[in-house]
Design an enzyme around this catalytic site. Structure first.
Site, short mmCIF file in Angstrom:
data_model
loop_
_atom_site.label_atom_id
_atom_site.label_comp_id
_atom_site.label_asym_id
_atom_site.label_seq_id
_atom_site.Cartn_x
_atom_site.Cartn_y
_atom_site.Cartn_z
N VAL A 1 8.68 6.90 16.55
CA VAL A 1 8.27 7.55 15.30
C VAL A 1 6.98 8.35 15.54
CG1 VAL A 1 7.67 7.22 12.88
CG2 VAL A 1 9.41 5.76 13.93
N ASP B 1 4.80 0.65 11.97
CA ASP B 1 3.58 0.03 11.45
C ASP B 1 3.39 -1.41 11.91
OD1 ASP B 1 2.97 2.37 10.20
OD2 ASP B 1 3.62 1.75 8.20
N ARG C 1 -4.26 10.67 4.65
CA ARG C 1 -3.17 11.65 4.73
C ARG C 1 -2.20 11.54 3.57
NH1 ARG C 1 -1.42 14.45 8.86
NH2 ARG C 1 0.61 14.06 7.97
N ARG D 1 0.99 14.54 13.39
CA ARG D 1 1.44 14.36 12.00
C ARG D 1 1.52 15.66 11.18
NH1 ARG D 1 -0.96 8.93 9.50
NH2 ARG D 1 0.98 8.97 8.35
N LYS E 1 0.84 -1.21 0.00
CA LYS E 1 0.00 0.00 0.00
C LYS E 1 0.87 1.25 0.00
CE LYS E 1 -1.72 1.58 4.10
NZ LYS E 1 -1.42 3.00 4.40
N ASN E 2 1.85 1.27 0.93
CA ASN E 2 2.61 2.51 1.11
C ASN E 2 3.62 2.76 0.00
OD1 ASN E 2 1.12 3.02 3.33
ND2 ASN E 2 2.69 2.51 4.85
N CYS F 1 -4.51 12.72 13.20
CA CYS F 1 -5.26 11.48 13.06
C CYS F 1 -5.03 10.65 14.33
CB CYS F 1 -4.85 10.71 11.82
SG CYS F 1 -3.18 10.10 11.89
N ARG G 1 -8.55 -0.44 5.11
CA ARG G 1 -7.68 0.57 4.48
C ARG G 1 -6.35 -0.04 4.04
NH1 ARG G 1 -6.25 5.26 7.99
NH2 ARG G 1 -5.10 5.65 6.10
N1 EPU Z 1 7.03 14.55 10.76
C1 EPU Z 1 7.27 15.86 11.06
N2 EPU Z 1 7.14 16.77 10.06
C2 EPU Z 1 6.80 16.43 8.77
C3 EPU Z 1 6.57 15.07 8.50
C4 EPU Z 1 6.69 14.15 9.51
O1 EPU Z 1 7.60 16.22 12.19
O2 EPU Z 1 6.68 17.31 7.92
C5 EPU Z 1 7.15 13.55 11.83
C6 EPU Z 1 5.86 12.75 12.04
O3 EPU Z 1 4.95 13.44 12.87
C7 EPU Z 1 6.38 11.48 12.65
C8 EPU Z 1 7.71 11.28 11.91
O4 EPU Z 1 8.08 12.57 11.41
O5 EPU Z 1 6.62 11.66 14.01
C9 EPU Z 1 7.66 10.30 10.76
O6 EPU Z 1 6.56 10.58 9.91
P1 EPU Z 1 6.58 10.30 8.37
O7 EPU Z 1 6.47 11.60 7.64
O8 EPU Z 1 7.72 9.42 8.01
O9 EPU Z 1 5.21 9.50 8.15
P2 EPU Z 1 4.32 9.55 6.86
O10 EPU Z 1 5.20 9.68 5.68
O11 EPU Z 1 3.21 10.51 7.01
C10 EPU Z 1 4.39 6.98 6.32
C11 EPU Z 1 3.42 5.84 6.22
C12 EPU Z 1 2.91 5.49 7.61
C13 EPU Z 1 4.11 5.10 8.46
C14 EPU Z 1 5.13 6.25 8.48
C15 EPU Z 1 6.40 5.90 9.23
C16 EPU Z 1 2.41 6.06 4.05
C17 EPU Z 1 1.20 6.33 3.24
N3 EPU Z 1 2.31 6.22 5.37
O12 EPU Z 1 3.67 8.08 6.87
O13 EPU Z 1 2.08 4.35 7.44
O14 EPU Z 1 3.69 4.82 9.78
O15 EPU Z 1 5.49 6.59 7.13
O16 EPU Z 1 6.99 4.77 8.69
O17 EPU Z 1 3.43 5.68 3.50
C18 EPU Z 1 0.27 2.94 7.93
O18 EPU Z 1 0.48 2.36 6.84
O19 EPU Z 1 -0.49 2.46 8.81
C19 EPU Z 1 0.95 4.20 8.20
C20 EPU Z 1 0.51 5.06 9.11
#
Ligand code: EPU
Length: 422
Positions: A331, A309, A93, A122, A22-23, A117, A401
């Site tokens: 994380v 995850d 998101r 986030r 998915k991701n 969320c 999802r």
């Molecule tokens: N963060 C910031 N600022 C930003 C972006 C992120 O402070 O601008 C922080 C976040 O709040 C968090 C950390 O950095 O504490 C890591 O967040 P990240 O941006 O890596 O998460 P994401 O890209 O929004 C993806 C996956 C998530 C997975 C995370 C971490 C997708 C669609 N989502 O989210 O997957 O948990 O990386 O590996 O790829 C899931 O599949 O259930 C899921 C939530």
């Protein structure tokens, strides 16, 4: 709204094929924006998040078709509405990852701020900072991010680390935008997740020039245009990890096909440390549990560390260990909605800030529980397989999802899960 009735405890056996990730699929679908024409993506899973992403791309002007064999064809010849609506980004998101490609292709993008969320606040500050470094002008209006680069983007050295390390979708956004920027971009502290490597490989197949794939330093030489492509997404390592826990928590043996152990080293390491055997077989592995589950400590981290995850699923498993374990979430420090629900099933979990002390119990006992987010709901289903009695999981849409008809995958292996629409 559907609920699950899960009869336990059960033993599982047999073989299961892991679906496409998915991701990985979500940012790769967004990458199709960058190359006007028809791109075909293979092994994209049938999930509600994928449908929502398809709807988002359709609103921009893309035409999507799902072939019977599972391929998704995205025709991005016309993009005449570079707007990511609140109604969609609020539900998923990952919708934020159209921002970079839209900006690079159209010189302008409006995407709703995603908001918080169940797993935490986030923010998207790192996404925006990265795009600003590439020359975008960004402001917020009525809850929307308005990003503009009428004269195109310009390559630069960018540091993308934040308080919790690298950002997965932030890296995806800036990487995609940089492929069409003038000159060279270097992203330092880039996310190293296999899903980002898969995206970068797809972009290179489209004609981008990206080096350092899989490392924390991505070097991108901007090109004038990208071409549509055909591309296969990688197997879902989180789905694979969930099935590994299913085998472990039910004291069973499962054959996982289409599973890349090399992308799951931290997970395999923790499973082996608690007494689970994992052996490579064909294009996957055999997972089996021998004897009691030993306790262990887990700290979630960006890749190649232990994935957040899978934190909830491992908490369900360690609930049944012979002793105390500690799980620290580095994380998403608030990603613990499953703790109270697992305790309702007679687990013994105590949250202390971003950590949970898991005191092993002899058995879990079925209870009505509520799914709060995707991975938390997977943990409840896993606990239900091992618990005595009928566990009722409500708000099953969370699990849909990210897991394709999980009951239809687990039941042939010996589970007894009934989906009921209420
Ligand atoms: N963060 C910031 N600022 C930003 C972006 C992120 O402070 O601008 C922080 C976040 O709040 C968090 C950390 O950095 O504490 C890591 O967040 P990240 O941006 O890596 O998460 P994401 O890209 O929004 C993806 C996956 C998530 C997975 C995370 C971490 C997708 C669609 N989502 O989210 O997957 O948990 O990386 O590996 O790829 C899931 O599949 O259930 C899921 C939530």
């Amino acid at each position: 709204m559907d609920i699950f009735h899960i009869e336990g405890p059960v033993q599982l056996s047999g073989s299961v094929t892991i679906n496409g990730s998915k991701n990985a699929s979500l940012p790769i679908m967004a990458a199709a924006i960058l190359a006007p024409g028809k791109s075909t993506l293979r092994t994209v899973p049938h999930l509600s998040d994928i449908s929502v992403c398809g709807k988002l791309l359709s609103q921009l002007g893309c035409k999507l078709t799902r072939e019977p064999d599972g391929d998704i064809c995205i025709d991005s010849t016309v993009i005449d509405n570079p707007v990511g609506e609140y109604e969609i980004v609020r539900r998923m998101r990952a919708g934020i990852c159209i921002l970079g490609p839209l900006l690079a292709r159209c010189g302008r993008a409006e995407v709703s701020m995603p908001g918080g969320c169940a797993i935490g606040v986030r923010p998207v500050d790192l996404h925006l900072r990265g795009l600003q470094e590439l020359g975008a002008q960004i402001h917020l209006k009525n809850g929307y991010i308005i990003a503009e680069a009428p004269n195109g983007l310009k390559g630069k050295n960018i540091f993308m680390g934040g308080p919790f390390g690298s950002t997965v979708l932030g890296t995806a956004n800036v990487l995609m935008a940089a492929t069409l920027a003038k000159g060279r971009t270097v992203i330092e502290s880039a996310a190293c997740e296999p899903e980002i490597a898969n995206l970068a490989n797809c972009l290179n197949k489209m004609g981008a020039k990206i080096k350092g794939i899989g490392s924390p330093r991505l070097i991108i030489e901007g090109v004038k245009e990208l071409q549509p492509t055909e591309f296969e997404v990688i197997p879902d390592r989180i789905e694979a990890g969930t099935f590994m826990v299913a085998a472990a928590i039910t004291a069973s043996e499962l054959h996982l096909q289409n599973c890349r152990l090399d992308e799951m080293m931290a997970v395999v390491d923790r499973l082996r440390s608690i007494g689970i055997t994992i052996e490579r077989k064909d294009n996957g592995c055999i997972v089996a549990k021998n004897g009691q589950i030993k306790p262990t400590d887990i700290t979630t981290q960006p890749y190649p560390g232990f994935p957040t995850d899978l934190q909830a699923q491992f908490m369900a498993l360690l609930s049944l260990a012979e002793g105390n374990s500690v799980i620290i979430e580095k994380v998403f420090p608030d990603r613990f909605m499953h703790v109270a629900e697992l305790n309702r099933m007679a687990a013994n979990l105590r949250k202390e800030g971003p950590a949970v002390i898991v005191a092993g119990v002899k058995k879990l006992i079925a209870a009505p529980v509520m799914a709060s987010d995707l991975r938390a709901s997977a943990a409840l289903v896993l606990a239900g397989l091992a618990a005595e009695g009928t566990t009722i999981v409500s708000r099953v849409y969370h699990i849909d999802r990210g897991y394709e008809k999980i009951e239809e995958r687990l039941n042939p292996l010996g589970a007894n899960i009934i989906r009921q629409s209420i």
